[in-house]
Motif scaffolding. Structure first.
Motif, PDB file in Angstrom:
ATOM      1  N   VAL A 322       0.855  -1.181   0.000  1.00 33.12           N
ATOM      2  CA  VAL A 322       0.000   0.000   0.000  1.00 33.12           C
ATOM      3  C   VAL A 322       0.894   1.235   0.000  1.00 33.12           C
ATOM      4  O   VAL A 322       1.840   1.324   0.789  1.00 33.12           O
ATOM      5  N   GLY A 323       0.603   2.179  -0.885  1.00 32.20           N
ATOM      6  CA  GLY A 323       1.421   3.381  -0.956  1.00 32.20           C
ATOM      7  C   GLY A 323       0.658   4.552  -1.529  1.00 32.20           C
ATOM      8  O   GLY A 323      -0.496   4.439  -1.957  1.00 32.20           O
ATOM      9  N   LEU A 324       1.322   5.701  -1.523  1.00 33.18           N
ATOM     10  CA  LEU A 324       0.773   6.937  -2.066  1.00 33.18           C
ATOM     11  C   LEU A 324       1.785   7.544  -3.027  1.00 33.18           C
ATOM     12  O   LEU A 324       3.005   7.384  -2.841  1.00 33.18           O
ATOM     13  N   VAL A 325       1.292   8.255  -4.025  1.00 31.41           N
ATOM     14  CA  VAL A 325       2.151   9.055  -4.889  1.00 31.41           C
ATOM     15  C   VAL A 325       1.777  10.510  -4.660  1.00 31.41           C
ATOM     16  O   VAL A 325       0.619  10.900  -4.847  1.00 31.41           O
ATOM     17  N   VAL A 326       2.760  11.293  -4.231  1.00 33.29           N
ATOM     18  CA  VAL A 326       2.522  12.698  -3.911  1.00 33.29           C
ATOM     19  C   VAL A 326       3.227  13.572  -4.934  1.00 33.29           C
ATOM     20  O   VAL A 326       4.437  13.433  -5.167  1.00 33.29           O
ATOM     21  N   GLU A 327       2.473  14.481  -5.550  1.00 30.24           N
ATOM     22  CA  GLU A 327       3.039  15.433  -6.499  1.00 30.24           C
ATOM     23  C   GLU A 327       3.557  16.631  -5.728  1.00 30.24           C
ATOM     24  O   GLU A 327       2.799  17.433  -5.189  1.00 30.24           O
ATOM     25  N   THR A 328       4.894  16.759  -5.669  1.00 30.06           N
ATOM     26  CA  THR A 328       5.526  17.870  -4.962  1.00 30.06           C
ATOM     27  C   THR A 328       6.109  18.853  -5.971  1.00 30.06           C
ATOM     28  O   THR A 328       6.079  18.624  -7.177  1.00 30.06           O
ATOM     29  N   GLU A 329       6.679  19.941  -5.468  1.00 29.69           N
ATOM     30  CA  GLU A 329       7.316  20.920  -6.352  1.00 29.69           C
ATOM     31  C   GLU A 329       8.505  20.321  -7.084  1.00 29.69           C
ATOM     32  O   GLU A 329       8.883  20.788  -8.161  1.00 29.69           O
ATOM     33  N   ASP A 330       9.097  19.275  -6.508  1.00 27.67           N
ATOM     34  CA  ASP A 330      10.257  18.629  -7.130  1.00 27.67           C
ATOM     35  C   ASP A 330       9.872  17.394  -7.943  1.00 27.67           C
ATOM     36  O   ASP A 330      10.753  16.664  -8.402  1.00 27.67           O
ATOM     37  N   GLY A 331       8.590  17.155  -8.095  1.00 23.85           N
ATOM     38  CA  GLY A 331       8.148  16.002  -8.860  1.00 23.85           C
ATOM     39  C   GLY A 331       7.455  14.979  -7.993  1.00 23.85           C
ATOM     40  O   GLY A 331       7.305  15.153  -6.773  1.00 23.85           O
ATOM     41  N   PRO A 332       6.989  13.882  -8.594  1.00 22.65           N
ATOM     42  CA  PRO A 332       6.255  12.862  -7.837  1.00 22.65           C
ATOM     43  C   PRO A 332       7.167  12.090  -6.877  1.00 22.65           C
ATOM     44  O   PRO A 332       8.322  11.801  -7.199  1.00 22.65           O
ATOM     45  N   VAL A 333       6.640  11.776  -5.712  1.00 22.95           N
ATOM     46  CA  VAL A 333       7.377  11.016  -4.697  1.00 22.95           C
ATOM     47  C   VAL A 333       6.493   9.873  -4.227  1.00 22.95           C
ATOM     48  O   VAL A 333       5.333  10.080  -3.854  1.00 22.95           O
ATOM     49  N   GLU A 334       7.041   8.652  -4.244  1.00 21.25           N
ATOM     50  CA  GLU A 334       6.303   7.499  -3.745  1.00 21.25           C
ATOM     51  C   GLU A 334       6.512   7.356  -2.238  1.00 21.25           C
ATOM     52  O   GLU A 334       7.636   7.440  -1.745  1.00 21.25           O
ATOM     53  N   VAL A 335       5.413   7.133  -1.546  1.00 17.02           N
ATOM     54  CA  VAL A 335       5.432   7.039  -0.089  1.00 17.02           C
ATOM     55  C   VAL A 335       4.871   5.685   0.324  1.00 17.02           C
ATOM     56  O   VAL A 335       3.797   5.277  -0.151  1.00 17.02           O
ATOM     57  N   GLY A 336       5.592   4.984   1.190  1.00 16.81           N
ATOM     58  CA  GLY A 336       5.134   3.707   1.718  1.00 16.81           C
ATOM     59  C   GLY A 336       4.861   3.790   3.204  1.00 16.81           C
ATOM     60  O   GLY A 336       5.087   4.817   3.845  1.00 16.81           O
ATOM     61  N   GLY A 337       4.401   2.697   3.747  1.00 16.10           N
ATOM     62  CA  GLY A 337       4.103   2.656   5.176  1.00 16.10           C
ATOM     63  C   GLY A 337       5.225   1.988   5.951  1.00 16.10           C
ATOM     64  O   GLY A 337       6.401   2.037   5.584  1.00 16.10           O
ATOM     65  N   TRP A 338       4.838   1.342   7.003  1.00 17.92           N
ATOM     66  CA  TRP A 338       5.784   0.690   7.901  1.00 17.92           C
ATOM     67  C   TRP A 338       6.660  -0.301   7.124  1.00 17.92           C
ATOM     68  O   TRP A 338       6.178  -1.154   6.404  1.00 17.92           O
ATOM     69  N   GLY A 339       7.978  -0.155   7.249  1.00 17.77           N
ATOM     70  CA  GLY A 339       8.914  -1.061   6.615  1.00 17.77           C
ATOM     71  C   GLY A 339       9.069  -0.846   5.124  1.00 17.77           C
ATOM     72  O   GLY A 339       9.507  -1.758   4.412  1.00 17.77           O
ATOM     73  N   ALA A 340       8.719   0.354   4.633  1.00 18.38           N
ATOM     74  CA  ALA A 340       8.811   0.638   3.197  1.00 18.38           C
ATOM     75  C   ALA A 340      10.228   0.393   2.682  1.00 18.38           C
ATOM     76  O   ALA A 340      11.208   0.790   3.310  1.00 18.38           O
ATOM     77  N   MET A 341      10.330  -0.265   1.532  1.00 20.12           N
ATOM     78  CA  MET A 341      11.638  -0.546   0.924  1.00 20.12           C
ATOM     79  C   MET A 341      11.709  -0.052  -0.514  1.00 20.12           C
ATOM     80  O   MET A 341      12.737   0.481  -0.930  1.00 20.12           O
ATOM     81  N   VAL A 342      10.642  -0.217  -1.276  1.00 24.39           N
ATOM     82  CA  VAL A 342      10.684   0.182  -2.681  1.00 24.39           C
ATOM     83  C   VAL A 342      10.275   1.639  -2.866  1.00 24.39           C
ATOM     84  O   VAL A 342      10.559   2.239  -3.905  1.00 24.39           O
ATOM     85  N   GLU A 343       9.608   2.236  -1.882  1.00 24.86           N
ATOM     86  CA  GLU A 343       9.206   3.636  -1.974  1.00 24.86           C
ATOM     87  C   GLU A 343      10.333   4.544  -1.495  1.00 24.86           C
ATOM     88  O   GLU A 343      11.257   4.119  -0.802  1.00 24.86           O
ATOM     89  N   ALA A 344      10.228   5.810  -1.828  1.00 29.85           N
ATOM     90  CA  ALA A 344      11.267   6.772  -1.458  1.00 29.85           C
ATOM     91  C   ALA A 344      11.198   7.169   0.007  1.00 29.85           C
ATOM     92  O   ALA A 344      12.214   7.513   0.617  1.00 29.85           O
TER      93      ALA A 344
END
Length: 356
Positions: A322-344
């Protein structure tokens, strides 16, 4: 016990070799001249007066003048009381050594099995007082007062406290009042079944003990993210998610804080087609391990390994990635939860700032 054994025992009790020898000699002779004590013992003549003076100061003997200086054993009450006290201390030390051997501290091992519930609840209290982010608690009403001060202190520090409280007969009569719950938690739920005692702190520490009706008396102390993750899912699926709130201080309008990314995804995923959801993410950069904060608009939710769970009320439906993609001023950032490894970013706190 022969003379040699008695002398050795007195030495173990704190007397010097000469003092032990002289005292046993006085016991054997009764009242006797000091010169005779010296002859009958192994204490050199030049030392006998100093040795007897020390024994007199310690209460073992007394000296008195007759034709010459005499020595006799003092009242036994004080001596026997002293020896019994020393023996008691050795017994207590033995019991404490055995207890510590059976119940090692959490620092000695990432997972410890203990034999007393008191050890479990004591560590739970300490863990809660050190909490910085989140505390999940499942306990019976009989243990509520014991942890109440620690839970209240954590709530006052801004820690998210989820309290699952169960009653022996499932009734609500003995539950804390809403005012009491407001002081100690962010949200409370009533589980109407007997349950184990569980405390999970900051995704790293766990205290667990079977419910009071169990035939097995033991506890588990965990100081490890991986093992705690198992207890976290146990808490969510059996102690929390299936039971209705009896108190909540959580906001239904922005800003809304989430500690668990799955609850955030469950709530915001149905909104993305028709609204712009602005969020702030506080977490850890998964590459560098440093703390970070980002803000932006959600563009996507990532849900895999599940059969279309979006919109499901049961958090167990979000058991895959389960994750989120957030559009920031520097571009999209992938966000994960507890123990995230593949997200930024591994999210520690997600705040929905607005829904436009």
């Amino acid at each position: 016990m022969d003379r040699d054994d008695l002398t050795e025992t007195l030495k173990d009790a704190g007397l010097s070799p000469y003092q032990a020898d002289a005292y046993v000699t006085v016991l054997e002779l009764g009242a006797a001249p000091v010169t005779r004590v010296a002859d009958a013992s192994g204490v050199p003549d030049p030392r006998i007066y100093d040795v007897l003076r020390d024994l007199e100061s310690a209460g073992y003997i007394e000296t008195y003048k007759q034709e010459s200086l005499y020595a006799r054993a003092n009242s036994l009450d004080e001596i026997t009381d002293d020896l019994l006290t020393r023996a008691s201390r050795f017994t207590e030390a033995t019991e404490e050594i055995e207890r510590r051997w059976n119940e090692p501290s959490v620092e000695q091992s990432t997972v410890s099995i203990v034999t007393r519930f008191e050890t479990v609840i004591k560590n739970a209290d300490e863990f809660i007082r050190e909490a910085e982010m989140q505390v999940n608690v499942s306990l019976g009403v009989e243990h509520f007062e014991r942890l109440r001060p620690a839970l209240q202190a954590a709530t006052e520090r801004g820690v998210r406290v989820n309290l699952s409280i169960h009653t022996p007969d499932g009734s609500t009569a003995s539950l804390p009042s809403p005012d009491e719950l407001a002081d100690v938690c962010s949200e409370a739920r009533h589980r109407r079944l007997p349950s184990p005692f569980v405390v999970i702190v900051d995704r790293t520490k766990t205290c667990f003990a079977p419910h009071t009706g169990s035939t097995n008396e033991y506890g588990v102390l965990v100081d490890d993210r991986t093992h705690t993750y198992v207890f976290h899912w146990y808490f969510l699926t059996t102690q929390w998610d299936t039971w209705k709130p009896i108190y909540t201080a959580l906001d239904e309008e922005p800003p809304i804080d989430y500690i668990d990314i799955r609850y955030c995804v469950r709530d915001v995923a149905p909104l993305l087609d028709s609204a712009a959801v602005r969020v702030r993410i506080e977490g850890t950069d998964t590459e560098t391990g440093s703390d970070c904060v980002i803000e932006g608009v959600l563009s996507e939710v990532v849900v895999t390994d599940a059969d279309d769970p979006v919109g499901s009320e049961t958090i167990a439906s979000y058991g895959g990635r389960v994750g989120l993609v957030v559009e920031t001023e520097d571009g999209p950032v992938e966000v994960g939860g507890w123990g995230a490894m593949v997200e930024a970013i591994e999210a520690h706190r997600i705040t929905v700032l607005g829904i436009d």
